[in-house]
Design a protein around this motif. Sequence first.
Motif, PDB file in Angstrom:
ATOM      1  N   ASP A  98      -9.034   1.191   0.584  1.00  0.00           N
ATOM      2  CA  ASP A  98      -7.851   1.003  -0.151  1.00  0.00           C
ATOM      3  C   ASP A  98      -6.841   0.593   0.793  1.00  0.00           C
ATOM      4  OD1 ASP A  98      -5.961   1.094  -1.973  1.00  0.00           O
ATOM      5  OD2 ASP A  98      -5.837   3.451  -2.245  1.00  0.00           O
ATOM      6  N   HIS A  99      -6.685  -0.703   0.934  1.00  0.00           N
ATOM      7  CA  HIS A  99      -5.477  -1.157   2.029  1.00  0.00           C
ATOM      8  C   HIS A  99      -3.926  -1.084   1.693  1.00  0.00           C
ATOM      9  CE1 HIS A  99      -8.122  -3.056   5.295  1.00  0.00           C
ATOM     10  NE2 HIS A  99      -9.182  -3.329   4.433  1.00  0.00           N
ATOM     11  N   LEU A 100      -3.290  -0.669   2.360  1.00  0.00           N
ATOM     12  CA  LEU A 100      -1.766  -0.785   2.259  1.00  0.00           C
ATOM     13  C   LEU A 100      -1.531  -1.868   3.168  1.00  0.00           C
ATOM     14  CD1 LEU A 100      -0.907   2.896   3.186  1.00  0.00           C
ATOM     15  CD2 LEU A 100      -1.289   1.824   0.642  1.00  0.00           C
ATOM     16  N   TYR A 101      -1.701  -2.324   4.348  1.00  0.00           N
ATOM     17  CA  TYR A 101      -1.738  -3.308   5.083  1.00  0.00           C
ATOM     18  C   TYR A 101      -2.984  -3.699   5.720  1.00  0.00           C
ATOM     19  CZ  TYR A 101       3.012  -1.493   4.520  1.00  0.00           C
ATOM     20  OH  TYR A 101       4.049  -0.785   4.133  1.00  0.00           O
ATOM     21  N   SER A 102      -3.089  -4.868   6.194  1.00  0.00           N
ATOM     22  CA  SER A 102      -4.400  -5.387   6.939  1.00  0.00           C
ATOM     23  C   SER A 102      -4.856  -4.580   7.848  1.00  0.00           C
ATOM     24  CB  SER A 102      -4.207  -6.723   7.509  1.00  0.00           C
ATOM     25  OG  SER A 102      -3.058  -6.651   8.479  1.00  0.00           O
ATOM     26  N   ASN A 103      -4.046  -3.659   8.451  1.00  0.00           N
ATOM     27  CA  ASN A 103      -4.435  -2.497   9.569  1.00  0.00           C
ATOM     28  C   ASN A 103      -4.010  -1.202   9.184  1.00  0.00           C
ATOM     29  OD1 ASN A 103      -1.859  -2.861  10.103  1.00  0.00           O
ATOM     30  ND2 ASN A 103      -2.152  -2.713  12.018  1.00  0.00           N
ATOM     31  N   ASP A 104      -4.165  -0.924   7.913  1.00  0.00           N
ATOM     32  CA  ASP A 104      -3.747   0.256   7.293  1.00  0.00           C
ATOM     33  C   ASP A 104      -4.288   0.778   5.971  1.00  0.00           C
ATOM     34  OD1 ASP A 104      -2.192   2.516   6.530  1.00  0.00           O
ATOM     35  OD2 ASP A 104      -0.218   1.766   7.525  1.00  0.00           O
ATOM     36  N   ILE A 105      -5.110   2.057   6.040  1.00  0.00           N
ATOM     37  CA  ILE A 105      -5.630   2.019   4.765  1.00  0.00           C
ATOM     38  C   ILE A 105      -5.402   3.524   4.081  1.00  0.00           C
ATOM     39  CG2 ILE A 105      -7.443   0.478   4.992  1.00  0.00           C
ATOM     40  CD1 ILE A 105      -9.206   3.100   5.517  1.00  0.00           C
ATOM     41  N   ARG A 106      -5.230   3.808   2.929  1.00  0.00           N
ATOM     42  CA  ARG A 106      -5.007   5.020   2.360  1.00  0.00           C
ATOM     43  C   ARG A 106      -6.378   5.757   2.064  1.00  0.00           C
ATOM     44  NH1 ARG A 106      -2.870   3.493  -1.951  1.00  0.00           N
ATOM     45  NH2 ARG A 106      -0.566   3.901  -1.306  1.00  0.00           N
TER      46      ARG A 106
END
Length: 447
Positions: A289-297
Amino acid sequence: MSERVMPGRTDGLITLGAADGLWVDLTADSAVPTASGAFTCPPAHARTGYVLLGSHAVATVRASGGQWSVSEAEVRRAAAELNAVRMDRQDLVRIGPFRGAPTQEGEEETPLRWRRRITQELREPGGPDGAARRDVGRPYHLAGIDWRQVLVEQTRDGTRRTWWLPRAVVRLLDAAEHTETQWVRAARTRQASAAVAEPSSHLRRARDARGRQTTSPEGPTASPRPYTAELEGQLYSVLSRKPGISRRLAGWACAVCRIAPAAVLDHCHEHGYVRAPVCQSCNTLERPDHLYSNDIRVASRYTRLFRTDTDDWLRHWHRCPGCRARTTLPLPHLAAWTAHIACRSLRPTHRVPRGRTPCGVLRVSWTGSQNAPRSCLLTVAVDSCPSGEHRVLARVPYREAAERFRFWLAETAPAVAAAAGPDRLDGLPAQPRPVVADTGGEGLALF
């Protein structure tokens, strides 16, 4: 349930109206909500030769007097299959809308196309209820399932709407679409063979004879066959371009759940190798569940990936030769594992009336890349804390996270761990992807 006496029963056949009532009666206690008019209301159309009930196709025949009928035994069989389905209303799968989503591949148009039907209806003014009021004849069920009762609408950022259905319903509708595709394909094959082998008069007599008989409970559909690693070690960039791959996928059962028919070819985004054909539901569950390309929830569905169905998912991820040789996971999955498992004890809790609940929403981000492990750092944090706090739980170097995962894998899934590691190279393809240079390299630059 006592045997119900059906009006108008003839040689095991019942009218469509009677079948509607029987379907509702038999599925009254089902976890999946069903709809009346499953045989007589759109999109059901008896003249096509079948009606979908869940993942089962019930054949329709024209009995004496020209009235369309179905086999009562088939209706009862379809109801029994649906009643056996267990549904968790909290285990949701997003069904749309998806920005820039590719169109689903397929060499044949499947009449059901349930995702397209639901999306079109929900995008109309007033949603599904408004559409139903404007046009009484609009479809309000799919394969006998009343999807409106379990549809969940969520709003992000106060503007963007997303639609979700329970995973069990998604799997049923995917299976129904597969069943319909197989049915139509088999019917076309029979028609082509009959046109070559028989004169038209014989065809009419054969159709009349079939119409007077009770249909086979099996129908012309074929069950998907188990996947046995036929595609392992192949590059997705090559295999996905081969003609007829979508038809070939439809013949397999999902390699993870082994229940629903496969619909997509899952592959490792880091190494580029094909893992296995999976159903839409499992593909959605596996996707970070990507928030950004290098950040997931780190959502609650990771509980199934790393705790409930761990063996199945670890075995599936290690179908990629690159992940298997490194004894690790793709970076987004390893980051989610680090937050959900390795840092679970660090997550604060808050008091609630019935005990305590975990604080806020877990989130994990990273700097750098898995191709340079020395500079890659994972940051586990908590967002949306009820008390208004936002705190960083841990900063874990990539190498430490990978080492923790190896120890956990050996304890949790010994069979998967035993087949992994740089000394297990038998399963690697003859021509692997180019080696990625690792400036801090200590044997990690295998791919």
